[in-house]
Design a protein around this motif. Structure first.
Motif, PDB file in Angstrom:
ATOM      1  N   THR A 126       0.907  -1.006  -0.286  1.00  0.00           N
ATOM      2  CA  THR A 126       0.239  -0.187  -0.349  1.00  0.00           C
ATOM      3  C   THR A 126       0.744   1.326   0.259  1.00  0.00           C
ATOM      4  OG1 THR A 126       0.061   0.377   2.527  1.00  0.00           O
ATOM      5  CG2 THR A 126      -1.548  -0.920   1.690  1.00  0.00           C
ATOM      6  N   ALA A 127       2.499   1.174  -0.439  1.00  0.00           N
ATOM      7  CA  ALA A 127       3.108   2.150  -0.761  1.00  0.00           C
ATOM      8  C   ALA A 127       2.374   2.996  -1.344  1.00  0.00           C
ATOM      9  CB  ALA A 127       4.581   1.609  -0.447  1.00  0.00           C
ATOM     10  N   PHE A 128       2.295   4.061  -1.532  1.00  0.00           N
ATOM     11  CA  PHE A 128       1.995   5.263  -2.748  1.00  0.00           C
ATOM     12  C   PHE A 128       2.693   6.016  -2.919  1.00  0.00           C
ATOM     13  CE2 PHE A 128      -1.226   6.995  -5.425  1.00  0.00           C
ATOM     14  CZ  PHE A 128      -1.215   8.218  -5.185  1.00  0.00           C
ATOM     15  N   ASN A 129       3.248   5.593  -4.064  1.00  0.00           N
ATOM     16  CA  ASN A 129       4.055   6.546  -5.484  1.00  0.00           C
ATOM     17  C   ASN A 129       3.069   7.766  -6.078  1.00  0.00           C
ATOM     18  OD1 ASN A 129       5.678   7.954  -7.215  1.00  0.00           O
ATOM     19  ND2 ASN A 129       7.149   5.941  -6.416  1.00  0.00           N
ATOM     20  N   ASN A 130       3.331   9.109  -6.351  1.00  0.00           N
ATOM     21  CA  ASN A 130       2.830  10.009  -6.887  1.00  0.00           C
ATOM     22  C   ASN A 130       3.724  10.975  -6.682  1.00  0.00           C
ATOM     23  OD1 ASN A 130       1.083  11.903  -8.673  1.00  0.00           O
ATOM     24  ND2 ASN A 130       0.099  12.105  -6.446  1.00  0.00           N
ATOM     25  N   TRP A 131       4.001  11.646  -8.301  1.00  0.00           N
ATOM     26  CA  TRP A 131       5.050  12.127  -8.977  1.00  0.00           C
ATOM     27  C   TRP A 131       4.530  13.009 -10.134  1.00  0.00           C
ATOM     28  CZ3 TRP A 131       8.576  12.244 -13.378  1.00  0.00           C
ATOM     29  CH2 TRP A 131       9.447  13.382 -13.470  1.00  0.00           C
ATOM     30  N   SER A 132       5.073  13.590 -10.307  1.00  0.00           N
ATOM     31  CA  SER A 132       4.878  14.593 -11.632  1.00  0.00           C
ATOM     32  C   SER A 132       6.036  15.813 -12.291  1.00  0.00           C
ATOM     33  CB  SER A 132       4.040  15.496 -11.257  1.00  0.00           C
ATOM     34  OG  SER A 132       3.124  16.555 -12.215  1.00  0.00           O
ATOM     35  N   GLU A 133       5.941  15.937 -13.031  1.00  0.00           N
ATOM     36  CA  GLU A 133       7.393  16.792 -13.974  1.00  0.00           C
ATOM     37  C   GLU A 133       6.696  17.998 -14.892  1.00  0.00           C
ATOM     38  OE1 GLU A 133       9.781  15.445 -17.331  1.00  0.00           O
ATOM     39  OE2 GLU A 133       7.542  14.879 -18.075  1.00  0.00           O
TER      40      GLU A 133
END
Length: 219
Positions: A37-44
């Motif tokens: 359930t580790a949530f990863n959210n990345w945006s450039e």
């Protein structure tokens, strides 16, 4: 091929909700958890990108953008495991639904692509072979990223790819089968940093962006 990467591993706990990254300052948010359930959210810096952290192993993504993003759920400090997921995925333009992760020593960014819209437009991938796993056949590729963002900062590193010929949005992925096939082809991973079920969109070299929606649950 992707034009962005996860920049770092943050140690703060992210509560369910929406993370929005400003254009000038890419953002990373990862739960330091080892239970899927580790949530990863990345945006450039793209606009109209919305990734929502749901309960348990669930998340959603909606986007219509020329910017790049990756969001998903999984495990930190792991990689070799069977991963089961379900959901929906509809996309146009460059992007993937994949098992996505990193290793260090050597620094490798890896993908096991289960579904995709436009696959690596105008990108210099090298076909290495194929592997049969989990009821499908995957073509294996490598690529090199030169002076690009990575989990250790700007670096030059290899990307390893397995791309499923029979697209699907759900099922079980046995990552050790891919890792063994890669190793047999001289594609050696390092120490596992993370692995997630990820939705990704980006801008192709020709300038086209991506759009779509996804709702995924990692079992």
């Amino acid at each position: 091929m992707v034009h962005f990467s996860i920049l770092a591993l943050a140690t703060s706990l992210l509560v369910p909700g929406v993370l929005t990254a400003p254009a000038a300052e890419p953002a990373v948010a990862i739960q330091r958890r080892f239970d899927g359930t580790a949530f990863n959210n990345w945006s450039e810096g793209g606009s109209n990108i919305r990734c929502v952290n749901g309960p348990g192993g669930s998340f959603t993504a909606n986007w219509n953008s020329k910017g790049g993003f990756v969001c998903g759920k999984g495990w930190n400090g792991q990689g070799a495991r069977s991963i089961t997921f379900t959901g929906t995925y509809n996309a146009t333009g460059p992007g993937y639904l994949s098992i996505y992760g990193w290793t260090t020593n050597p620094l490798i960014e890896y993908y096991i692509v289960e579904n995709h819209a436009d696959l690596a437009p105008n990108e210099p991938w090298t076909l290495k072979g194929n592997v049969t796993s989990d009821g499908g056949t995957y073509d294996i590729y490598t690529a090199t990223r030169i002076n690009q963002p990575s989990i250790v900062g700007t670096a030059t590193f290899q990307q390893f790819w397995s791309v499923r010929r029979e697209k699907r949005t759900g099922g079980t992925v046995t990552t050790p089968t891919h890792f063994a096939a890669w190793k047999a082809l001289g594609m050696n991973l390092g120490t596992y940093n993370s692995v997630i079920v990820a939705v990704e969109g980006y801008t192709a070299k020709g300038g086209s962006g991506s759009s779509g929606s996804a709702s995924i649950t990692v079992q």
